[in-house]
Design a protein around this motif. Structure first.
Motif, PDB file in Angstrom:
ATOM      1  N   PHE A 191       0.824  -1.206   0.000  1.00  0.00           N
ATOM      2  CA  PHE A 191       0.000   0.000   0.000  1.00  0.00           C
ATOM      3  C   PHE A 191       0.859   1.257   0.000  1.00  0.00           C
ATOM      4  N   ILE A 192       1.802   1.363   0.932  1.00  0.00           N
ATOM      5  CA  ILE A 192       2.597   2.590   1.031  1.00  0.00           C
ATOM      6  C   ILE A 192       3.524   2.737  -0.163  1.00  0.00           C
ATOM      7  N   GLN A 193       4.023   1.623  -0.698  1.00  0.00           N
ATOM      8  CA  GLN A 193       4.887   1.703  -1.877  1.00  0.00           C
ATOM      9  C   GLN A 193       4.118   2.245  -3.083  1.00  0.00           C
ATOM     10  N   THR A 194       2.878   1.797  -3.267  1.00  0.00           N
ATOM     11  CA  THR A 194       2.068   2.280  -4.387  1.00  0.00           C
ATOM     12  C   THR A 194       1.728   3.754  -4.220  1.00  0.00           C
ATOM     13  N   VAL A 195       1.369   4.158  -3.001  1.00  0.00           N
ATOM     14  CA  VAL A 195       1.020   5.559  -2.749  1.00  0.00           C
ATOM     15  C   VAL A 195       2.222   6.471  -2.977  1.00  0.00           C
ATOM     16  N   LEU A 196       3.382   6.086  -2.462  1.00  0.00           N
ATOM     17  CA  LEU A 196       4.575   6.918  -2.633  1.00  0.00           C
ATOM     18  C   LEU A 196       5.013   6.976  -4.091  1.00  0.00           C
ATOM     19  N   ASN A 197       4.897   5.863  -4.794  1.00  0.00           N
ATOM     20  CA  ASN A 197       5.225   5.881  -6.230  1.00  0.00           C
ATOM     21  C   ASN A 197       4.294   6.825  -6.990  1.00  0.00           C
ATOM     22  N   HIS A 198       3.040   6.816  -6.621  1.00  0.00           N
ATOM     23  CA  HIS A 198       2.078   7.713  -7.271  1.00  0.00           C
ATOM     24  C   HIS A 198       2.415   9.174  -6.980  1.00  0.00           C
ATOM     25  N   LEU A 199       2.714   9.496  -5.723  1.00  0.00           N
ATOM     26  CA  LEU A 199       3.054  10.879  -5.370  1.00  0.00           C
ATOM     27  C   LEU A 199       4.309  11.340  -6.103  1.00  0.00           C
ATOM     28  N   LYS A 200       5.285  10.452  -6.169  1.00  0.00           N
ATOM     29  CA  LYS A 200       6.536  10.805  -6.841  1.00  0.00           C
ATOM     30  C   LYS A 200       6.309  11.005  -8.336  1.00  0.00           C
ATOM     31  N   ALA A 201       5.457  10.187  -8.944  1.00  0.00           N
ATOM     32  CA  ALA A 201       5.172  10.331 -10.375  1.00  0.00           C
ATOM     33  C   ALA A 201       4.425  11.628 -10.677  1.00  0.00           C
ATOM     34  N   LYS A 303     -11.450  26.037   6.531  1.00  0.00           N
ATOM     35  CA  LYS A 303     -12.075  27.209   5.910  1.00  0.00           C
ATOM     36  C   LYS A 303     -12.975  26.817   4.739  1.00  0.00           C
ATOM     37  N   TYR A 304     -13.709  25.729   4.933  1.00  0.00           N
ATOM     38  CA  TYR A 304     -14.679  25.254   3.955  1.00  0.00           C
ATOM     39  C   TYR A 304     -14.051  25.053   2.576  1.00  0.00           C
ATOM     40  N   GLN A 305     -12.892  24.419   2.560  1.00  0.00           N
ATOM     41  CA  GLN A 305     -12.214  24.082   1.311  1.00  0.00           C
ATOM     42  C   GLN A 305     -12.080  22.563   1.208  1.00  0.00           C
ATOM     43  N   SER A 306     -12.096  22.064  -0.005  1.00  0.00           N
ATOM     44  CA  SER A 306     -11.828  20.651  -0.237  1.00  0.00           C
ATOM     45  C   SER A 306     -10.315  20.436  -0.287  1.00  0.00           C
ATOM     46  N   PRO A 307      -9.851  19.186  -0.111  1.00  0.00           N
ATOM     47  CA  PRO A 307      -8.402  18.939  -0.208  1.00  0.00           C
ATOM     48  C   PRO A 307      -7.792  19.430  -1.518  1.00  0.00           C
ATOM     49  N   TRP A 308      -8.490  19.216  -2.626  1.00  0.00           N
ATOM     50  CA  TRP A 308      -7.934  19.646  -3.913  1.00  0.00           C
ATOM     51  C   TRP A 308      -7.846  21.166  -3.995  1.00  0.00           C
ATOM     52  N   GLN A 309      -8.802  21.882  -3.446  1.00  0.00           N
ATOM     53  CA  GLN A 309      -8.748  23.346  -3.438  1.00  0.00           C
ATOM     54  C   GLN A 309      -7.535  23.847  -2.663  1.00  0.00           C
ATOM     55  N   ILE A 310      -7.251  23.209  -1.530  1.00  0.00           N
ATOM     56  CA  ILE A 310      -6.078  23.608  -0.738  1.00  0.00           C
ATOM     57  C   ILE A 310      -4.792  23.346  -1.509  1.00  0.00           C
ATOM     58  N   ILE A 311      -4.702  22.174  -2.141  1.00  0.00           N
ATOM     59  CA  ILE A 311      -3.502  21.842  -2.919  1.00  0.00           C
ATOM     60  C   ILE A 311      -3.341  22.800  -4.089  1.00  0.00           C
ATOM     61  N   LYS A 312      -4.444  23.096  -4.776  1.00  0.00           N
ATOM     62  CA  LYS A 312      -4.381  23.966  -5.956  1.00  0.00           C
ATOM     63  C   LYS A 312      -3.994  25.392  -5.567  1.00  0.00           C
ATOM     64  N   ASN A 313      -4.433  25.849  -4.392  1.00  0.00           N
ATOM     65  CA  ASN A 313      -4.070  27.199  -3.955  1.00  0.00           C
ATOM     66  C   ASN A 313      -2.579  27.313  -3.643  1.00  0.00           C
ATOM     67  N   GLN A 314      -1.987  26.249  -3.114  1.00  0.00           N
ATOM     68  CA  GLN A 314      -0.569  26.288  -2.759  1.00  0.00           C
ATOM     69  C   GLN A 314       0.329  25.854  -3.911  1.00  0.00           C
ATOM     70  N   ASP A 321      -4.484  14.845 -11.257  1.00  0.00           N
ATOM     71  CA  ASP A 321      -4.199  13.411 -11.147  1.00  0.00           C
ATOM     72  C   ASP A 321      -3.639  13.055  -9.769  1.00  0.00           C
ATOM     73  N   LEU A 322      -3.090  14.035  -9.069  1.00  0.00           N
ATOM     74  CA  LEU A 322      -2.500  13.778  -7.757  1.00  0.00           C
ATOM     75  C   LEU A 322      -3.509  13.161  -6.796  1.00  0.00           C
ATOM     76  N   VAL A 323      -4.756  13.639  -6.807  1.00  0.00           N
ATOM     77  CA  VAL A 323      -5.758  13.166  -5.851  1.00  0.00           C
ATOM     78  C   VAL A 323      -6.744  12.190  -6.488  1.00  0.00           C
ATOM     79  N   LYS A 324      -6.425  11.680  -7.668  1.00  0.00           N
ATOM     80  CA  LYS A 324      -7.338  10.771  -8.362  1.00  0.00           C
ATOM     81  C   LYS A 324      -6.835   9.333  -8.375  1.00  0.00           C
ATOM     82  N   LEU A 325      -5.883   9.001  -7.505  1.00  0.00           N
ATOM     83  CA  LEU A 325      -5.454   7.608  -7.380  1.00  0.00           C
ATOM     84  C   LEU A 325      -6.611   6.792  -6.825  1.00  0.00           C
TER      85      LEU A 325
END
Length: 354
Positions: A191-201, A303-314, A321-325
């Motif tokens: 599990f962690i190997q797949t998640v980290l590979n996805h984040l790195k990609a 602050k009533y934001q979704s995870p993707w909104q927070i990532i996109k703002n920063q 694709d980052l959050v679509k695994l």
């Protein structure tokens, strides 16, 4: 008169005095106004003793009261989504009233759950965590699904997974899920190997990233002869990722509160409500919920934001694709979701998922 404890008796004596001596003498004798004496005298003449009781002071009409149709809609939505509170019902379903009005309706119909009071109030660390580095820490934990009343019969009948692996990013709240039939070190490593590979990609730097877990056997592995750990820690701190495995102190469950919060949320919003037809149907539904959680569902503490909104703002240039695994079905392979044991029996002539 207002200072008199027995108001009814005082009014009766005042009315009888007014009948004998008149309204103004009664007003002077009982230290009140003629208007008050006249009011109680008229009521006594019309209704006798019942007229001396205090009438309700509530207004006969309430212009801002919500209509019955809206009230029934609130009740219906609450029963359909029992995990939603007043604020979330008002916000997500665009109800034309305040969340205070929604809360009053829920309370009037007995639809408010009583929360167990805690002896010690938790510190609110949400503001502090907003300043943490994005993807600086992943909290990883497992959840046993066997104790969920609505899910357990389906799990037995359809041979659905009974363990959930969860990884949650602290700053944004994005989560990644995995499912298996056993809580083993092998499944945790995969599990962690797949998640980290996805984040790195996707362009996330895993160097110096903290992977926080508890001290379960699936995470701490076994000692080698040189006293180093194998399994989960070896993969996390390998040359491929160069992350750091961080273990919380024993019996310090609050250290993993971020991922524990997700476990409660997904149980109330998904496992307590959904009915599945097969393993494939389970995977499709849990993938849809994970996408909803990461892309659409807002968090009040963020602050009533979704995870993707927070990532996109920063990280404005980060791709979605980052959050679509999709959730990882660790024990299932192939297009028909057969298990690894069935695959070994049927041979190698089955196509693999891409």
């Amino acid at each position: 008169m207002k200072r008199n404890a027995d108001k009814f008796e005082c009014r009766l004596r005042m009315v009888r005095f007014a009948q004998q001596h008149g309204v103004k003498p009664a007003a002077r004798a009982f230290d009140t106004t003629p208007k008050t004496v006249r009011k109680w005298l008229v009521r006594y003449q019309q209704e006798r003793l019942a007229g001396l009781n205090e009438l309700p002071r509530i207004p006969l009409s309430c212009p801002h009261k919500i209509p019955p149709t809206l009230e029934q809609k609130i009740v219906r939505l609450r029963k359909q989504y029992p995990f939603m509170g007043a604020k979330r019902l008002q916000r997500e379903h665009h109800l034309p009233c305040s969340h205070h009005a929604v809360g009053r309706v829920l309370k009037a119909y007995g639809l408010v759950k009583k929360r167990r009071k805690k002896h010690k109030k938790k510190k609110d660390l949400s503001t502090l965590k907003q300043h943490w580095k994005l993807f600086g820490q992943l909290s990883v934990d497992t959840k046993d699904l066997k104790d969920i009343v609505h899910y357990w019969p389906q799990m037995k009948a359809l041979k659905l997974p009974n363990v959930q692996f969860t990884a949650r990013e602290i700053n944004s709240g994005a989560m990644f899920l995995g499912y298996a039939n056993q809580k083993t070190a092998y499944n945790a490593c995969l599990f962690i190997q797949t998640v980290l590979n996805h984040l790195k990609a996707c362009g996330v730097k895993t160097e110096a990233m903290r992977i926080q877990t508890d001290n379960g056997s699936e995470f701490i592995g076994c000692y080698r002869q040189d006293r180093s750990r194998d399994g989960f820690e070896t993969i996390v701190e390998s040359e491929a990722f160069k992350a750091r495995h961080k273990r919380i102190p024993p019996r310090a469950w609050s250290y993993n509160s971020d991922v524990e919060t997700v476990h409660r949320t997904i149980e109330e919003e998904f496992f307590d409500l959904e009915t599945f037809a097969s393993v494939k149907d389970f995977h499709q539904r849990v993938a849809a919920y994970q996408a909803y959680y990461n892309l659409v569902r807002t968090n009040m503490n963020k602050k009533y934001q979704s995870p993707w909104q927070i990532i996109k703002n920063q990280w404005p240039e980060m791709k979605i694709d980052l959050v679509k695994l999709p959730p990882l079905m660790i024990d299932w392979i192939g297009p028909d979701y057969i298990t690894k044991e069935e695959y070994a029996i049927r041979g190698d002539d089955l196509p693999w998922l891409p």
